[in-house]
Design a protein around this motif. Structure first.
Motif, PDB file in Angstrom:
ATOM      1  N   THR A 109       0.827  -1.211   0.000  1.00 31.01           N
ATOM      2  CA  THR A 109       0.000   0.000   0.000  1.00 31.01           C
ATOM      3  C   THR A 109       0.863   1.264   0.000  1.00 31.01           C
ATOM      4  O   THR A 109       0.425   2.323  -0.434  1.00 31.01           O
ATOM      5  CB  THR A 109      -0.909   0.044   1.254  1.00 31.01           C
ATOM      6  N   ARG A 110       2.098   1.121   0.484  1.00 28.47           N
ATOM      7  CA  ARG A 110       3.024   2.267   0.487  1.00 28.47           C
ATOM      8  C   ARG A 110       3.356   2.717  -0.938  1.00 28.47           C
ATOM      9  O   ARG A 110       3.722   3.865  -1.168  1.00 28.47           O
ATOM     10  CB  ARG A 110       4.343   1.902   1.194  1.00 28.47           C
ATOM     11  N   VAL A 111       3.275   1.787  -1.897  1.00 27.00           N
ATOM     12  CA  VAL A 111       3.642   2.105  -3.273  1.00 27.00           C
ATOM     13  C   VAL A 111       2.761   3.223  -3.818  1.00 27.00           C
ATOM     14  O   VAL A 111       3.255   4.239  -4.322  1.00 27.00           O
ATOM     15  CB  VAL A 111       3.555   0.846  -4.161  1.00 27.00           C
ATOM     16  N   ALA A 112       1.443   3.059  -3.684  1.00 28.81           N
ATOM     17  CA  ALA A 112       0.523   4.085  -4.170  1.00 28.81           C
ATOM     18  C   ALA A 112       0.726   5.388  -3.391  1.00 28.81           C
ATOM     19  O   ALA A 112       0.709   6.481  -3.958  1.00 28.81           O
ATOM     20  CB  ALA A 112      -0.906   3.595  -4.044  1.00 28.81           C
ATOM     21  N   GLU A 113       0.950   5.258  -2.086  1.00 25.05           N
ATOM     22  CA  GLU A 113       1.163   6.448  -1.253  1.00 25.05           C
ATOM     23  C   GLU A 113       2.351   7.269  -1.723  1.00 25.05           C
ATOM     24  O   GLU A 113       2.270   8.497  -1.847  1.00 25.05           O
ATOM     25  CB  GLU A 113       1.433   6.034   0.195  1.00 25.05           C
ATOM     26  N   THR A 114       3.476   6.575  -1.968  1.00 22.50           N
ATOM     27  CA  THR A 114       4.673   7.327  -2.348  1.00 22.50           C
ATOM     28  C   THR A 114       4.547   7.877  -3.764  1.00 22.50           C
ATOM     29  O   THR A 114       5.030   8.968  -4.035  1.00 22.50           O
ATOM     30  CB  THR A 114       5.950   6.471  -2.250  1.00 22.50           C
ATOM     31  N   ALA A 124       1.756   5.840 -13.029  1.00 22.83           N
ATOM     32  CA  ALA A 124       2.167   4.657 -12.261  1.00 22.83           C
ATOM     33  C   ALA A 124       2.315   3.421 -13.138  1.00 22.83           C
ATOM     34  O   ALA A 124       3.193   2.598 -12.929  1.00 22.83           O
ATOM     35  CB  ALA A 124       1.153   4.383 -11.150  1.00 22.83           C
ATOM     36  N   ARG A 125       1.456   3.287 -14.163  1.00 22.81           N
ATOM     37  CA  ARG A 125       1.472   2.103 -15.012  1.00 22.81           C
ATOM     38  C   ARG A 125       2.282   2.324 -16.280  1.00 22.81           C
ATOM     39  O   ARG A 125       2.230   1.509 -17.199  1.00 22.81           O
ATOM     40  CB  ARG A 125       0.043   1.678 -15.386  1.00 22.81           C
ATOM     41  N   ARG A 126       2.977   3.456 -16.354  1.00 30.87           N
ATOM     42  CA  ARG A 126       3.768   3.698 -17.559  1.00 30.87           C
ATOM     43  C   ARG A 126       5.161   3.097 -17.387  1.00 30.87           C
ATOM     44  O   ARG A 126       5.702   3.062 -16.290  1.00 30.87           O
ATOM     45  CB  ARG A 126       3.886   5.205 -17.820  1.00 30.87           C
ATOM     46  N   GLN A 137      13.729  11.488 -11.619  1.00 31.52           N
ATOM     47  CA  GLN A 137      14.163  12.044 -10.329  1.00 31.52           C
ATOM     48  C   GLN A 137      13.084  11.848  -9.284  1.00 31.52           C
ATOM     49  O   GLN A 137      13.356  11.501  -8.137  1.00 31.52           O
ATOM     50  CB  GLN A 137      14.476  13.547 -10.457  1.00 31.52           C
ATOM     51  N   ARG A 138      11.842  12.067  -9.681  1.00 29.55           N
ATOM     52  CA  ARG A 138      10.732  11.896  -8.740  1.00 29.55           C
ATOM     53  C   ARG A 138      10.591  10.440  -8.328  1.00 29.55           C
ATOM     54  O   ARG A 138      10.320  10.142  -7.161  1.00 29.55           O
ATOM     55  CB  ARG A 138       9.424  12.375  -9.371  1.00 29.55           C
ATOM     56  N   LEU A 139      10.807   9.544  -9.288  1.00 31.45           N
ATOM     57  CA  LEU A 139      10.698   8.125  -8.961  1.00 31.45           C
ATOM     58  C   LEU A 139      11.841   7.704  -8.019  1.00 31.45           C
ATOM     59  O   LEU A 139      11.662   6.864  -7.139  1.00 31.45           O
ATOM     60  CB  LEU A 139      10.691   7.282 -10.244  1.00 31.45           C
ATOM     61  N   GLN A 140      13.009   8.324  -8.234  1.00 29.16           N
ATOM     62  CA  GLN A 140      14.127   8.090  -7.304  1.00 29.16           C
ATOM     63  C   GLN A 140      13.729   8.512  -5.892  1.00 29.16           C
ATOM     64  O   GLN A 140      14.023   7.818  -4.918  1.00 29.16           O
ATOM     65  CB  GLN A 140      15.352   8.927  -7.708  1.00 29.16           C
ATOM     66  N   LEU A 141      13.112   9.688  -5.801  1.00 27.27           N
ATOM     67  CA  LEU A 141      12.711  10.189  -4.483  1.00 27.27           C
ATOM     68  C   LEU A 141      11.657   9.277  -3.864  1.00 27.27           C
ATOM     69  O   LEU A 141      11.690   9.003  -2.668  1.00 27.27           O
ATOM     70  CB  LEU A 141      12.172  11.616  -4.597  1.00 27.27           C
ATOM     71  N   ALA A 142      10.744   8.797  -4.705  1.00 29.78           N
ATOM     72  CA  ALA A 142       9.720   7.870  -4.207  1.00 29.78           C
ATOM     73  C   ALA A 142      10.383   6.614  -3.648  1.00 29.78           C
ATOM     74  O   ALA A 142      10.009   6.118  -2.582  1.00 29.78           O
ATOM     75  CB  ALA A 142       8.748   7.505  -5.325  1.00 29.78           C
ATOM     76  N   THR A 143      11.390   6.120  -4.373  1.00 28.93           N
ATOM     77  CA  THR A 143      12.122   4.933  -3.912  1.00 28.93           C
ATOM     78  C   THR A 143      12.786   5.218  -2.564  1.00 28.93           C
ATOM     79  O   THR A 143      12.775   4.391  -1.659  1.00 28.93           O
ATOM     80  CB  THR A 143      13.205   4.529  -4.932  1.00 28.93           C
ATOM     81  N   ALA A 144      13.345   6.427  -2.459  1.00 28.06           N
ATOM     82  CA  ALA A 144      14.060   6.798  -1.228  1.00 28.06           C
ATOM     83  C   ALA A 144      13.133   6.838  -0.019  1.00 28.06           C
ATOM     84  O   ALA A 144      13.516   6.410   1.065  1.00 28.06           O
ATOM     85  CB  ALA A 144      14.763   8.141  -1.417  1.00 28.06           C
ATOM     86  N   VAL A 145      11.909   7.346  -0.190  1.00 32.35           N
ATOM     87  CA  VAL A 145      11.031   7.510   0.974  1.00 32.35           C
ATOM     88  C   VAL A 145      10.099   6.313   1.180  1.00 32.35           C
ATOM     89  O   VAL A 145       9.321   6.292   2.128  1.00 32.35           O
ATOM     90  CB  VAL A 145      10.184   8.810   0.894  1.00 32.35           C
ATOM     91  N   LEU A 146      10.206   5.319   0.302  1.00 30.67           N
ATOM     92  CA  LEU A 146       9.294   4.168   0.355  1.00 30.67           C
ATOM     93  C   LEU A 146       9.274   3.512   1.743  1.00 30.67           C
ATOM     94  O   LEU A 146       8.223   3.171   2.263  1.00 30.67           O
ATOM     95  CB  LEU A 146       9.712   3.145  -0.711  1.00 30.67           C
ATOM     96  N   GLY A 147      10.426   3.353   2.344  1.00 32.51           N
ATOM     97  CA  GLY A 147      10.513   2.691   3.644  1.00 32.51           C
ATOM     98  C   GLY A 147      10.307   3.640   4.810  1.00 32.51           C
ATOM     99  O   GLY A 147      10.579   3.286   5.946  1.00 32.51           O
ATOM    100  N   ASP A 148       9.862   4.858   4.523  1.00 29.17           N
ATOM    101  CA  ASP A 148       9.657   5.894   5.525  1.00 29.17           C
ATOM    102  C   ASP A 148      10.874   6.044   6.438  1.00 29.17           C
ATOM    103  O   ASP A 148      10.775   5.951   7.662  1.00 29.17           O
ATOM    104  CB  ASP A 148       8.401   5.584   6.357  1.00 29.17           C
TER     105      ASP A 148
END
Lengths: 321, 256
Positions: A109-114, A124-126, A137-148
């Motif tokens: 559920t964190r995936v959609a949140e980030t 998201a589906r692209r 860059q945004r996806l990198q940031l999403a990866t970075a904050v995924l684990g909170d």
């Protein structure tokens, strides 16, 4: 103030090149620390050593006293968005985050949140291969904050972002700090970061130049004030200025800068000598000036390093960016 | 480790690799069956329907050489991370590099086995059609599954493991594939030709032993092989030794 990241006497030798040289600094919790230096100064290498991607020649780097390699599920504690990290082009943004979440026991559920947090919900589906640099860059940031994580390490996150993107990035970083997280963010441009950071760590040629607060640096910048004058009568102005005890230098055929002068002093002075003025600008030294002076000053203070380091073929960690 | 494997399975599933390899596997095995179907002279004069135990086993195991695809699958599973620089993220998530390689090994074994199952299904369906068309016995083919399938699937899994081992040492995708295929297509044959008794020790010989398939001389050449478990163990040792070397090399490697 507790240290989230501690770097102690850290060095990296790449064959004949000393990329990082006895570097020591700390990053405080709840604050944004700008990690600044010119391209090729060792920023990326340092960050990659912190994260266990590049081996450490000597010294150490710890997060709350533990090495990255010793953290359990490290991305729950330290989130990183690094340059030159890539994605598989045929993988969808959402799937990329899912692979990271699955491996670290992060609920899906964190995936959609980030994705929402970084504004990528619509794509998201692209497939990531179709993403612009800014979206990556945004996806990198999403990866970075995924684990909170409570610590964020961002390597040149502003690269490839348009002005709105940079504004968004600032808000994003400030928000992370407001949650009490420590953020270490590298940049080769102080101007990009000066509205975002609380503290600065400046390096040049792998060595620490300065660790201080931004406020402190701004105070230093204030001392570099001067008065910029544009006049058609530059020779006559120079003549009368030589008669008074002020320092000045010519910066253009019709322009000169008087050190430490104020308009209140210079206005009547120019009127008295009946000199025509086109422009009278009260100049405050910018942080960027201080930054350039510090990093450049450091280079010239060590001439052998300068010739050996700056012009040496070693450009690897950052030139690839 | 289960979490890492689920992640690995999703990673590879979201690339073209498994789908392309599965497509090639189906195509190759389909063509082999077609050749068998078209051949008027199966197994000997006047013998146009596979019917002996060995003939039926050979028909079911006709895609056995597809283990090279399992090998490539293993190689790609790890080298794709370096090719697309996704290894940076993988190492951030799993900073201990031997653990990263271990995850790849287990994932490779699962996927390699699946590839083996796929080829068996193609052989079963294609072989079944052939037999039915020729008036042979489909149930006769089905009865050979317990004898053929375990060894066949085991060898596919072991070749994928070997592929990961090779890829962990040679992380350059093109180099790893060239070296793997170069060994199995050319170098191994030269070695076996030069050194008497070498065949049972090389991966192909170990695989033949493990498969229990060509044991009784499909084409009349009788080669000395290990028992099936010795052959399987030898294959596994090859894979794990390479993966161990690869893990050590990766541990000291800077990801810049």
């Amino acid at each position: 103030m507790t240290s989230a990241i501690e770097v102690r006497d850290l060095s990296k030798q790449f064959r004949s090149v000393r990329a990082v040289d006895h570097l020591t600094f700390e990053v405080a919790e709840g604050r944004v620390t700008g990690f600044l230096g010119p391209n090729g100064s060792g920023k990326t290498t340092t960050l990659r050593m912190l994260l266990g991607l590049v081996s450490i020649t000597s010294g150490g780097a710890t997060f709350g006293g533990r090495r990255y390699l010793d953290l359990d599920h490290p991305i729950h504690h330290v989130g990183a968005a690094l340059e030159a990290t890539s994605f598989h082009p045929s993988r969808r943004a959402e799937d990329h985050l899912k692979t990271v979440a699955l491996a670290s026991g992060i609920p899906l559920t964190r995936v959609a949140e980030t994705l929402d947090l970084v504004g990528l919900t619509d794509v998201a589906r692209r497939r990531v291969g179709k993403f612009s640099l800014g979206m990556r860059q945004r996806l990198q940031l999403a990866t970075a904050v995924l684990g909170d994580p409570e610590i964020l390490i961002l390597d040149e996150p502003a690269n490839g972002l348009d002005p709105q993107g940079i504004q968004w990035l600032r808000t994003f970083i400030r928000h992370q700090a407001s949650l009490g997280h420590a953020v270490l963010v590298s940049s080769h441009l102080l101007s990009e970061m000066e509205e975002t950071v609380d503290d600065v760590v400046i390096i040049s040629q792998g060595k620490l130049v300065l660790q201080t607060t931004l406020a402190d640096m701004a105070a230093q910048a204030g001392t570099g004030t001067g008065l910029r004058i544009r006049t058609p009568e530059i020779n006559r102005l120079a003549e009368v200025l030589n008669a008074v005890p002020v320092g000045w230098r010519q910066t253009a055929p019709d322009t000169l800068v008087i050190d430490g002068a104020t308009p209140e002093w210079f206005g009547p002075f120019a009127a008295h000598h009946r000199i025509v003025l086109y422009e009278l600008i009260n100049e405050r030294g910018s942080l960027e000036d201080v930054f350039l002076r510090l990093t450049h000053g450091f280079d010239t203070a060590h001439p052998p390093d300068h010739s050996g380091g700056q012009s040496a073929p070693f450009r690897m960690p950052e030139a690839s960016a | 480790m289960i979490a890492v494997i689920r992640s690995e399975l999703l990673k590879i599933r979201t690339t073209a690799v498994p789908w392309v390899l599965a497509g090639i596997a189906v195509l190759i095995n389909g063509l082999l069956i077609l050749v068998i179907y078209l051949s008027q002279n199966y197994g000997g004069p006047g013998d146009d329907v596979p019917h002996t135990t060995q003939q039926l086993r050979n028909l079911l195991g006709s895609g056995f050489q597809g283990y090279l695809l399992a090998l490539i699958l293993g190689v790609l599973l790890i080298t794709i991370e370096f090719r697309h620089k996704t290894v940076t993220t993988s190492f951030l998530v799993t900073p201990r590099r031997p653990a990263f390689v271990a995850g790849k090994l287990i994932t490779a074994a699962i996927l390699g086995a699946l590839l083996g199952v796929l080829m068996l299904i193609v052989a079963l369906v294609g072989g079944g059609l052939t037999l039915t068309a020729r008036g042979g016995s489909f149930t006769g083919l089905v009865h050979q599954i317990p004898a053929v399938a375990p060894g066949f699937i085991l060898v596919f899994a072991l070749f994928s493991i070997l592929g990961v081992g090779i890829g962990s040492i040679l992380t350059n995708q093109v180099a790893a594939i060239m070296v793997s295929l170069g060994w199995f297509i050319i170098l191994e044959a030269i070695l076996v030709g030069l050194v008497h008794g070498a065949f049972k020790w090389v991966p192909t010989g170990a695989a033949d032993a493990a498969s229990n398939l060509t044991r009784n001389g499909g084409n009349g050449i009788h080669l000395t092989l290990f028992s099936w478990w010795q052959g399987g163990l030898l294959m596994l040792v090859y894979g794990l030794v390479f993966a161990g070397i690869g893990s050590i090399l990766l541990t000291s490697r800077d990801i810049t």
